[in-house]
Motif scaffolding. Structure first.
Motif, PDB file in Angstrom:
ATOM      1  N   LEU A  54       0.964  -1.186   0.245  1.00 24.41           N
ATOM      2  CA  LEU A  54       0.138  -0.256  -0.047  1.00 24.41           C
ATOM      3  C   LEU A  54       1.167   1.746   0.153  1.00 24.41           C
ATOM      4  CD1 LEU A  54      -3.370  -1.255   2.731  1.00 24.41           C
ATOM      5  CD2 LEU A  54      -2.750  -0.722  -0.514  1.00 24.41           C
ATOM      6  N   ALA A  55       2.384   1.338   0.660  1.00 23.76           N
ATOM      7  CA  ALA A  55       2.769   2.362   0.310  1.00 23.76           C
ATOM      8  C   ALA A  55       3.341   2.993  -0.709  1.00 23.76           C
ATOM      9  CB  ALA A  55       3.885   2.417   1.412  1.00 23.76           C
ATOM     10  N   ASP A  56       3.499   1.933  -1.351  1.00 21.52           N
ATOM     11  CA  ASP A  56       4.052   1.769  -3.048  1.00 21.52           C
ATOM     12  C   ASP A  56       3.323   3.146  -3.421  1.00 21.52           C
ATOM     13  OD1 ASP A  56       5.391   1.669  -5.554  1.00 21.52           O
ATOM     14  OD2 ASP A  56       4.593   0.568  -5.887  1.00 21.52           O
ATOM     15  N   SER A  57       3.688   4.573  -3.897  1.00 17.77           N
ATOM     16  CA  SER A  57       2.739   5.141  -4.578  1.00 17.77           C
ATOM     17  C   SER A  57       4.215   6.349  -5.073  1.00 17.77           C
ATOM     18  CB  SER A  57       2.287   6.601  -3.573  1.00 17.77           C
ATOM     19  OG  SER A  57       3.290   6.578  -2.418  1.00 17.77           O
ATOM     20  N   ARG A  58       3.909   7.079  -6.071  1.00 19.32           N
ATOM     21  CA  ARG A  58       3.815   7.660  -7.304  1.00 19.32           C
ATOM     22  C   ARG A  58       4.349   9.713  -7.400  1.00 19.32           C
ATOM     23  NH1 ARG A  58       7.232   6.877 -12.834  1.00 19.32           N
ATOM     24  NH2 ARG A  58       8.170   8.172 -12.981  1.00 19.32           N
ATOM     25  N   VAL A  59       4.316   9.861  -7.689  1.00 19.49           N
ATOM     26  CA  VAL A  59       4.394  11.658  -8.234  1.00 19.49           C
ATOM     27  C   VAL A  59       5.142  12.110  -9.592  1.00 19.49           C
ATOM     28  CG1 VAL A  59       4.056  14.179  -7.924  1.00 19.49           C
ATOM     29  CG2 VAL A  59       4.058  12.321  -5.681  1.00 19.49           C
ATOM     30  N   PHE A  60       3.588  12.077 -10.498  1.00 22.87           N
ATOM     31  CA  PHE A  60       3.641  12.557 -11.561  1.00 22.87           C
ATOM     32  C   PHE A  60       3.150  13.493 -11.667  1.00 22.87           C
ATOM     33  CE2 PHE A  60       2.181   7.839 -11.691  1.00 22.87           C
ATOM     34  CZ  PHE A  60       3.394   7.718 -12.065  1.00 22.87           C
ATOM     35  N   ILE A  61       4.116  14.352 -12.684  1.00 18.06           N
ATOM     36  CA  ILE A  61       4.282  15.833 -12.958  1.00 18.06           C
ATOM     37  C   ILE A  61       3.415  16.223 -14.361  1.00 18.06           C
ATOM     38  CG2 ILE A  61       5.155  18.658 -13.363  1.00 18.06           C
ATOM     39  CD1 ILE A  61       5.162  16.773  -9.627  1.00 18.06           C
ATOM     40  N   ILE A  62       2.524  16.553 -14.484  1.00 19.92           N
ATOM     41  CA  ILE A  62       2.077  16.900 -16.266  1.00 19.92           C
ATOM     42  C   ILE A  62       1.572  17.589 -16.819  1.00 19.92           C
ATOM     43  CG2 ILE A  62       1.346  13.708 -16.234  1.00 19.92           C
ATOM     44  CD1 ILE A  62      -1.240  15.104 -15.623  1.00 19.92           C
ATOM     45  N   ALA A  63       1.667  18.609 -17.952  1.00 19.60           N
ATOM     46  CA  ALA A  63       1.294  19.380 -18.303  1.00 19.60           C
ATOM     47  C   ALA A  63       0.231  19.621 -18.127  1.00 19.60           C
ATOM     48  CB  ALA A  63       1.739  19.689 -19.606  1.00 19.60           C
ATOM     49  N   ASN A  64      -0.248  20.863 -17.794  1.00 20.08           N
ATOM     50  CA  ASN A  64      -1.455  21.088 -17.548  1.00 20.08           C
ATOM     51  C   ASN A  64      -2.413  21.833 -18.317  1.00 20.08           C
ATOM     52  OD1 ASN A  64      -4.498  21.951 -16.684  1.00 20.08           O
ATOM     53  ND2 ASN A  64      -3.227  23.110 -15.539  1.00 20.08           N
ATOM     54  N   GLN A  65      -2.364  21.338 -19.630  1.00 24.66           N
ATOM     55  CA  GLN A  65      -2.917  21.942 -21.002  1.00 24.66           C
ATOM     56  C   GLN A  65      -4.333  22.773 -21.471  1.00 24.66           C
ATOM     57  OE1 GLN A  65      -1.288  19.570 -24.040  1.00 24.66           O
ATOM     58  NE2 GLN A  65       0.667  19.926 -22.885  1.00 24.66           N
ATOM     59  N   ALA A  66      -4.982  23.522 -21.222  1.00 23.82           N
ATOM     60  CA  ALA A  66      -5.694  24.173 -21.350  1.00 23.82           C
ATOM     61  C   ALA A  66      -7.163  23.424 -21.979  1.00 23.82           C
ATOM     62  CB  ALA A  66      -6.331  24.989 -21.579  1.00 23.82           C
ATOM     63  N   ASP A  67      -7.827  22.371 -22.102  1.00 23.92           N
ATOM     64  CA  ASP A  67      -8.662  21.419 -23.271  1.00 23.92           C
ATOM     65  C   ASP A  67      -9.733  21.827 -23.491  1.00 23.92           C
ATOM     66  OD1 ASP A  67     -10.370  20.419 -21.226  1.00 23.92           O
ATOM     67  OD2 ASP A  67      -8.808  18.308 -21.277  1.00 23.92           O
ATOM     68  N   GLY A  68     -10.590  22.696 -23.256  1.00 31.99           N
ATOM     69  CA  GLY A  68     -11.994  23.521 -23.985  1.00 31.99           C
ATOM     70  C   GLY A  68     -12.735  22.702 -22.631  1.00 31.99           C
ATOM     71  N   TYR A  69     -12.679  21.485 -22.042  1.00 33.39           N
ATOM     72  CA  TYR A  69     -13.655  20.765 -21.183  1.00 33.39           C
ATOM     73  C   TYR A  69     -13.361  21.149 -20.263  1.00 33.39           C
ATOM     74  CZ  TYR A  69     -13.346  17.639 -25.258  1.00 33.39           C
ATOM     75  OH  TYR A  69     -13.528  17.139 -26.729  1.00 33.39           O
ATOM     76  N   GLY A  70     -12.353  21.764 -19.426  1.00 37.58           N
ATOM     77  CA  GLY A  70     -12.170  21.948 -17.791  1.00 37.58           C
ATOM     78  C   GLY A  70     -11.589  21.361 -16.925  1.00 37.58           C
ATOM     79  N   VAL A  71     -11.468  19.828 -17.602  1.00 37.46           N
ATOM     80  CA  VAL A  71     -10.483  18.816 -17.011  1.00 37.46           C
ATOM     81  C   VAL A  71      -9.413  19.681 -15.907  1.00 37.46           C
ATOM     82  CG1 VAL A  71      -9.608  17.003 -16.865  1.00 37.46           C
ATOM     83  CG2 VAL A  71     -12.043  16.849 -18.264  1.00 37.46           C
ATOM     84  N   ASP A  72      -9.049  19.923 -16.941  1.00 37.90           N
ATOM     85  CA  ASP A  72      -7.359  20.685 -16.329  1.00 37.90           C
ATOM     86  C   ASP A  72      -7.899  22.065 -15.322  1.00 37.90           C
ATOM     87  OD1 ASP A  72      -9.221  22.590 -18.588  1.00 37.90           O
ATOM     88  OD2 ASP A  72      -7.324  23.901 -18.161  1.00 37.90           O
ATOM     89  N   GLN A  73      -9.059  22.266 -14.820  1.00 35.50           N
ATOM     90  CA  GLN A  73      -9.060  23.473 -14.173  1.00 35.50           C
ATOM     91  C   GLN A  73      -9.846  22.732 -12.193  1.00 35.50           C
ATOM     92  OE1 GLN A  73      -8.561  26.599 -14.455  1.00 35.50           O
ATOM     93  NE2 GLN A  73      -7.733  26.226 -16.354  1.00 35.50           N
ATOM     94  N   CYS A  74      -9.753  21.987 -13.662  1.00 36.05           N
ATOM     95  CA  CYS A  74     -10.535  20.445 -12.273  1.00 36.05           C
ATOM     96  C   CYS A  74      -9.405  19.875 -10.918  1.00 36.05           C
ATOM     97  CB  CYS A  74     -11.549  19.528 -12.476  1.00 36.05           C
ATOM     98  SG  CYS A  74     -12.850  20.020 -13.045  1.00 36.05           S
ATOM     99  N   LEU A  75      -8.086  19.468 -12.312  1.00 42.46           N
ATOM    100  CA  LEU A  75      -7.761  18.909 -11.764  1.00 42.46           C
ATOM    101  C   LEU A  75      -5.845  20.399 -10.729  1.00 42.46           C
ATOM    102  CD1 LEU A  75      -5.938  16.885 -14.748  1.00 42.46           C
ATOM    103  CD2 LEU A  75      -6.786  15.403 -12.493  1.00 42.46           C
TER     104      LEU A  75
END
Length: 102
Positions: free
Chosen positions: A20-41
């Protein structure tokens, strides 16, 4: 003998907690795609949970435990130009950190 049986009984618990302790942080580009998912994240809103979970599952992780906007200055290798220069305008990316857990 009791000590050995107690150890054997606890071994599955130790193995499960290590998995359960196995975790990883991913850094990804936050690109405005027009769906609003980027803002939610980026804002950590509840609507971003689905996108974060899907991202983690696409990388063989079970769930997303956290997601948030990351300032480019927080990323160690991010250099925007000369010392003290700040990136501004459309060419500057925003980033989202998604923490995935197995």
């Amino acid at each position: 003998m009791r000590l050995i049986s107690a150890f054997v009984a606890c071994t599955p618990l130790l193995t499960a907690s290590a998995a359960l302790a196995d975790s990883r942080v991913f850094i990804i580009a936050n690109q405005a795609d027009g769906y609003g998912v980027d803002q939610c994240l980026a804002r950590g809103d509840r609507c971003g949970a689905y996108a974060a979970r899907a991202y983690c599952q696409s990388r063989d992780f079970a769930q997303a435990t956290n997601y948030r906007r990351v300032d480019p200055d927080e990323i160690t290798a991010a250099i925007s130009g000369a010392a003290g220069d700040k990136c501004s305008g459309n060419g500057c990316g925003e980033y989202v950190a998604i923490t995935c857990q197995r």
